[in-house]
Design a protein around this motif. Sequence first.
Motif, short mmCIF file in Angstrom:
data_model
loop_
_atom_site.label_atom_id
_atom_site.label_comp_id
_atom_site.label_asym_id
_atom_site.label_seq_id
_atom_site.Cartn_x
_atom_site.Cartn_y
_atom_site.Cartn_z
N ARG A 1 41.17 49.29 42.62
CA ARG A 1 40.09 49.00 41.67
C ARG A 1 38.80 48.62 42.38
O ARG A 1 37.75 49.14 42.04
CB ARG A 1 40.51 47.89 40.71
CG ARG A 1 39.43 47.58 39.68
CD ARG A 1 39.94 46.74 38.54
NE ARG A 1 38.92 46.62 37.51
CZ ARG A 1 39.11 46.03 36.34
NH1 ARG A 1 40.30 45.53 36.05
NH2 ARG A 1 38.14 45.96 35.46
N TYR B 1 32.95 46.34 42.67
CA TYR B 1 34.04 45.95 41.78
C TYR B 1 33.67 46.29 40.35
O TYR B 1 32.74 45.71 39.77
CB TYR B 1 34.35 44.46 41.89
CG TYR B 1 35.58 44.06 41.11
CD1 TYR B 1 36.84 44.13 41.70
CD2 TYR B 1 35.48 43.64 39.79
CE1 TYR B 1 37.98 43.79 41.00
CE2 TYR B 1 36.62 43.29 39.07
CZ TYR B 1 37.86 43.36 39.67
OH TYR B 1 38.98 43.03 38.97
N ARG C 1 29.47 47.04 36.89
CA ARG C 1 30.08 46.73 38.17
C ARG C 1 29.19 45.77 38.96
O ARG C 1 28.00 45.64 38.69
CB ARG C 1 30.31 48.00 38.99
CG ARG C 1 29.05 48.70 39.46
CD ARG C 1 29.38 49.96 40.25
NE ARG C 1 28.18 50.60 40.81
CZ ARG C 1 27.44 51.49 40.19
NH1 ARG C 1 27.76 51.88 38.96
NH2 ARG C 1 26.38 52.01 40.78
#
Length: 306
Positions: free
Chosen positions: A33, A70, A77
């Motif tokens: 991820r 992330y 993000r």
Amino acid sequence: SSGDLHNGVLNINYNSGAPYLTYNVSYAYSRFRPQFIALAQGLSVHDAFDGYTNSRVDRRDDQVAVGVAYPFDRYHRMELTAGVETERIRYKDFGVTAVGEYRTIKIAAVRDTANGRYLVPVEGSRLRAEYEKNVPALGGNQDFEIRRLEGHQFLPLGGQKSLALRLLGQNSVGPDARFFSLTGVPGGIRGYRRNSLDTVGRYMAQGTAEFRFPLIPNLDYDLALFFPDLYFKALYGAVFDDIGAAWDTREQARHAALGRAQNAVGFGVRTYVFILQTFPLVVSIDVAKQTTSKTWVSYLYVGQSF
């Protein structure tokens, strides 16, 4: 180029006016991820103008960085990167060369809903807020901060046509605060051969309106005469208007007037190519002029203007 786990990007930009050359190579690994990122980028500028010393300069700048992105969901993000940069500036009017060593940390919040056919976003938006800190440690000799806010909006006009809008504002503060340049590609005001006192500053704001339209939406030409195989998929056109202004102090920025802004208009062609019919590449050619000048400046670069 792209895949399920790997994503690579190459951008090369050339400005015939300065001359001005930039490169950007990035790689992302997306198995987990968090997306892990590595990049190398730089620029080479000949006979540019330095607003701090009022001198003509030759500049070479190279940077490497690693980081992580992330994603919170499909559209949002956070990004964190750390980098090392070496900058060499030769002040031609004084016969002096300065070397800057940068140790940089960046953090950014991103919202991206842009989407469209191939590499042409025709709807949605992007918003990026970024903070950068350069520290005089680990071999670095520069101490300053940069704050940057950039937004894109894409308005669909039907038939793969769109109106692309961009706004950018940034400032630099600290003992070694940097000057920003309004000119150049990608993302700058096109049509200026060289920097001047009016196109550099520690505070900067600029915007672009670009009408994008298909010239040959299904070119579908395969050039397989040599390796690697090049598949020309589509040809797009663009008509644009760039405007922006730069200031040296917060007080000047606070009392900014539209009459100080630099403005240029022009047109361009974007060729969308697939290498080995798999990896996408965009080759762009722009021709632009200042609204107060009759001189046109041409640009050839790999990638989008934004």
